[in-house]
Design an enzyme around this catalytic site. Structure first.
Site, PDB file in Angstrom:
ATOM      1  N   THR A 128       0.855  -1.193   0.000  1.00 11.16           N
ATOM      2  CA  THR A 128       0.000   0.000   0.000  1.00 11.16           C
ATOM      3  C   THR A 128       0.886   1.238   0.000  1.00 11.16           C
ATOM      4  OG1 THR A 128      -1.706  -1.138   1.279  1.00 11.16           O
ATOM      5  CG2 THR A 128      -1.816   1.264   1.198  1.00 11.16           C
ATOM      6  N   LYS A 203      -7.112   2.094  -3.027  1.00  9.14           N
ATOM      7  CA  LYS A 203      -6.732   1.472  -1.750  1.00  9.14           C
ATOM      8  C   LYS A 203      -6.740   2.505  -0.610  1.00  9.14           C
ATOM      9  CE  LYS A 203      -4.983  -1.284   1.316  1.00  9.14           C
ATOM     10  NZ  LYS A 203      -5.910  -2.122   2.082  1.00  9.14           N
ATOM     11  N   LYS A 271      -0.071   5.334   8.466  1.00 10.76           N
ATOM     12  CA  LYS A 271       0.575   5.679   7.189  1.00 10.76           C
ATOM     13  C   LYS A 271      -0.482   5.872   6.094  1.00 10.76           C
ATOM     14  CE  LYS A 271       1.638   2.143   4.882  1.00 10.76           C
ATOM     15  NZ  LYS A 271       1.043   1.215   3.933  1.00 10.76           N
TER      16      LYS A 271
HETATM   17  N1  LIG Z   1      -1.559  -6.391   7.561  1.00 16.26           N
HETATM   18  C1  LIG Z   1      -2.647  -6.081   6.871  1.00 16.26           C
HETATM   19  O1  LIG Z   1      -3.800  -6.347   7.298  1.00 16.26           O
HETATM   20  C2  LIG Z   1      -2.551  -5.421   5.538  1.00 16.26           C
HETATM   21  C3  LIG Z   1      -1.434  -4.718   5.138  1.00 16.26           C
HETATM   22  N2  LIG Z   1      -1.422  -4.103   3.907  1.00 16.26           N
HETATM   23  C4  LIG Z   1      -0.273  -3.372   3.441  1.00 16.26           C
HETATM   24  O2  LIG Z   1       0.659  -4.351   3.008  1.00 16.26           O
HETATM   25  C5  LIG Z   1       2.001  -3.924   3.266  1.00 16.26           C
HETATM   26  C6  LIG Z   1       2.685  -4.944   4.153  1.00 16.26           C
HETATM   27  O3  LIG Z   1       1.928  -5.075   5.329  1.00 16.26           O
HETATM   28  P1  LIG Z   1       2.269  -6.165   6.452  1.00 16.26           P
HETATM   29  O4  LIG Z   1       2.661  -7.439   5.831  1.00 16.26           O
HETATM   30  O5  LIG Z   1       1.126  -6.119   7.388  1.00 16.26           O
HETATM   31  O6  LIG Z   1       3.504  -5.458   7.129  1.00 16.26           O
HETATM   32  P2  LIG Z   1       4.725  -6.066   7.973  1.00 16.26           P
HETATM   33  O7  LIG Z   1       5.183  -4.910   8.782  1.00 16.26           O
HETATM   34  O8  LIG Z   1       4.340  -7.310   8.639  1.00 16.26           O
HETATM   35  O9  LIG Z   1       5.802  -6.416   6.840  1.00 16.26           O
HETATM   36  C7  LIG Z   1       6.512  -5.406   6.197  1.00 16.26           C
HETATM   37  C8  LIG Z   1       7.506  -5.991   5.231  1.00 16.26           C
HETATM   38  O10 LIG Z   1       8.275  -4.905   4.669  1.00 16.26           O
HETATM   39  C9  LIG Z   1       9.655  -5.203   4.881  1.00 16.26           C
HETATM   40  N3  LIG Z   1      10.421  -3.966   5.013  1.00 16.26           N
HETATM   41  C10 LIG Z   1      10.173  -2.922   5.832  1.00 16.26           C
HETATM   42  N4  LIG Z   1      11.096  -1.936   5.657  1.00 16.26           N
HETATM   43  C11 LIG Z   1      11.966  -2.413   4.733  1.00 16.26           C
HETATM   44  C12 LIG Z   1      13.126  -1.870   4.126  1.00 16.26           C
HETATM   45  N5  LIG Z   1      13.572  -0.641   4.422  1.00 16.26           N
HETATM   46  N6  LIG Z   1      13.763  -2.612   3.198  1.00 16.26           N
HETATM   47  C13 LIG Z   1      13.311  -3.849   2.881  1.00 16.26           C
HETATM   48  N7  LIG Z   1      12.214  -4.423   3.413  1.00 16.26           N
HETATM   49  C14 LIG Z   1      11.547  -3.702   4.336  1.00 16.26           C
HETATM   50  C15 LIG Z   1       9.687  -6.026   6.134  1.00 16.26           C
HETATM   51  O11 LIG Z   1      10.926  -6.718   6.231  1.00 16.26           O
HETATM   52  P3  LIG Z   1      11.487  -7.224   7.658  1.00 16.26           P
HETATM   53  O12 LIG Z   1      10.818  -8.549   7.878  1.00 16.26           O
HETATM   54  O13 LIG Z   1      12.938  -7.289   7.473  1.00 16.26           O
HETATM   55  O14 LIG Z   1      11.070  -6.194   8.683  1.00 16.26           O
HETATM   56  C16 LIG Z   1       8.508  -6.958   5.877  1.00 16.26           C
HETATM   57  O15 LIG Z   1       8.828  -7.960   4.967  1.00 16.26           O
HETATM   58  C17 LIG Z   1       1.867  -2.531   3.881  1.00 16.26           C
HETATM   59  O16 LIG Z   1       1.992  -1.587   2.851  1.00 16.26           O
HETATM   60  C18 LIG Z   1       0.469  -2.523   4.452  1.00 16.26           C
HETATM   61  O17 LIG Z   1      -0.060  -1.238   4.556  1.00 16.26           O
HETATM   62  C19 LIG Z   1      -2.470  -4.239   3.030  1.00 16.26           C
HETATM   63  C20 LIG Z   1      -3.577  -4.930   3.371  1.00 16.26           C
HETATM   64  C21 LIG Z   1      -3.732  -5.524   4.666  1.00 16.26           C
HETATM   65  O1  LIG Z   2      -4.660  -2.373   4.512  1.00 10.14           O
HETATM   66  C1  LIG Z   2      -5.223  -3.131   5.311  1.00 10.14           C
HETATM   67  C2  LIG Z   2      -6.593  -3.507   5.101  1.00 10.14           C
HETATM   68  C3  LIG Z   2      -7.137  -4.437   6.134  1.00 10.14           C
HETATM   69  C4  LIG Z   2      -8.478  -4.940   5.693  1.00 10.14           C
HETATM   70  O2  LIG Z   2      -8.897  -4.679   4.554  1.00 10.14           O
HETATM   71  O3  LIG Z   2      -9.105  -5.643   6.502  1.00 10.14           O
END
Ligand SMILES: NC(=O)C1=CN([C@@H]2O[C@H](COP(=O)(O)OP(=O)(O)OC[C@H]3O[C@@H](n4cnc5c(N)ncnc54)[C@H](OP(=O)(O)O)[C@@H]3O)[C@@H](O)[C@H]2O)C=CC1
Ligand SMILES: O=CCCC(=O)O
Length: 324
Positions: A128, A203, A271
């Site tokens: 996102t 989104k 964010k």
């Molecule tokens: N969780 C949710 O319900 C949802 C999340 N999203 C979106 O999806 C994305 C991921 O979310 P989510 O999986 O929850 O987040 P997490 O915080 O669990 O995972 C984030 C990922 O990004 C990596 N990362 C962070 N900073 C860096 C960097 N500087 N360089 C390389 N890798 C990096 C992390 O690596 P490392 O493991 O090394 O920290 C990890 O793999 C976000 O944009 C979020 O807004 C969208 C829908 C739903």
């Molecule tokens: O970006 C996160 C969305 C979470 C949701 O759709 O339930």
């Protein structure tokens, strides 16, 4: 022959083609038989990549924190030591990163995915981010001759595990058609919304509504308690009426117990509100409810709740009450 399997339970049950299917459709969609890369194995990326592996895809993974690759390697994934290596060894590479900064770094930085891209390859960013970030990444990727699709997802940890995400895609339509069977492994529906930026915009609009709803729900839970009602009863009443939402029914009971097991980290919700406010400002639209909600998420972050579920925003309201 294409493999059909049942996906999801109850009302979500449906038949989908497995990764190795060789179906075709008038839109040019077909099965995907190439190699798939996956960058970013956090809360969302890990189950999404797992589903691809379980569907029979040839998946290569990378994550900044190497240890998070291990469960995927146990399922049969391969490992490459950088995003550039993943991109050069795969036909299509997905990226699920935390925020605009990390999405740019992984795609365009040193040893970033763009360095491994070439004509015929594709990059699908499912993080996102805002439209400007997505366009920047798209520019770097397409300058190599590869194609770019943005595909942020609606749906959280459980839908990611169940392969029931909603993809909001935009960009290269032929890449969209090419990866359609992969999106169908990870999701229950997909929208193609036009030029790069439109998926990101969609989104952010969805998530700004969600973030404000959560604040309003939190205010209701606290007020119900303060006037002597049982907040659990409020959750039940809401679940039966016109404002019923899976989010309230799912998170309400644990919020009443002040438990916030992380599905969607609060820092990511804040964010998204920050990015949605910038989007609204770009077209001179006022979104005062979202602005107020954003302030509460910022307070919650300052209370050390950034990595808790975003429903922990209720603690910011409690803190305000206590400071009276
Ligand atoms: N969780 C949710 O319900 C949802 C999340 N999203 C979106 O999806 C994305 C991921 O979310 P989510 O999986 O929850 O987040 P997490 O915080 O669990 O995972 C984030 C990922 O990004 C990596 N990362 C962070 N900073 C860096 C960097 N500087 N360089 C390389 N890798 C990096 C992390 O690596 P490392 O493991 O090394 O920290 C990890 O793999 C976000 O944009 C979020 O807004 C969208 C829908 C739903
Ligand atoms: O970006 C996160 C969305 C979470 C949701 O759709 O339930």
């Amino acid at each position: 022959a294409p493999t059909l399997r049942l996906r999801g339970g109850g009302r979500g049950a449906r038949l989908v083609f497995s990764c190795s299917a060789s179906s075709s459709s008038p839109s040019g969609e077909g099965g995907f038989s190439g190699k798939v890369g996956f960058l970013g194995l956090g809360i969302m990326g890990a189950p999404m990549a797992s589903n691809l592996i379980n569907a029979g895809c040839d998946v290569t993974v990378w994550n900044r924190t190497r240890s998070k690759c291990d469960p995927l390697l146990s399922l049969g994934a391969k490992y490459e030591p950088s995003p550039a290596n993943v991109a050069s060894s795969c036909d299509v590479t997905f990226a699920m990163l935390a925020d605009p900064e990390s999405a740019v770094e992984v795609a365009c930085g040193a040893n970033g995915a763009a360095q491994g891209m070439a004509p015929g390859k594709g990059y699908v960013d499912v993080s996102t981010v805002d439209a400007a970030t997505s366009k920047l990444i798209g520019k770097h990727i397409t300058s190599t001759g590869a194609s770019f699709l943005e595909a942020p997802v609606s749906g959280s940890k459980k839908p990611a595990e169940d392969g029931l995400l909603i993809f909001l895609t935009a960009g290269d339509e032929s890449l969209y058609n090419r990866v359609a069977s992969l999106l169908d492994v990870m999701g229950k529906s997909r929208f193609f919304l036009g030029d790069v930026g439109k998926g990101a915009d969609m989104k952010l609009v969805v998530n700004m509504v969600m973030g404000s709803m959560m604040v309003s729900f939190s205010e209701g839970l606290l007020l119900s308690e303060k006037v002597g009602l049982d907040p659990n009863t409020l959750v039940e009443v809401i679940s039966q009426g016109a404002i019923s939402a899976p989010m309230f029914s799912l998170k309400g009971p644990s919020m009443v117990k002040a438990a916030y097991p992380t599905a969607f980290p609060l820092k990511h919700q804040q964010k998204d509100l920050r990015l949605a406010l910038a989007l609204a400002e770009s077209v001179s639209q006022s979104i005062p409810t979202v602005a107020a909600a954003n302030e509460l998420y910022k307070v919650a972050k300052s209370l050390g709740l950034a990595d808790q579920d975003f429903s922990a925003v209720i603690e910011a309201l409690k803190a305000k009450e206590q400071s009276k």
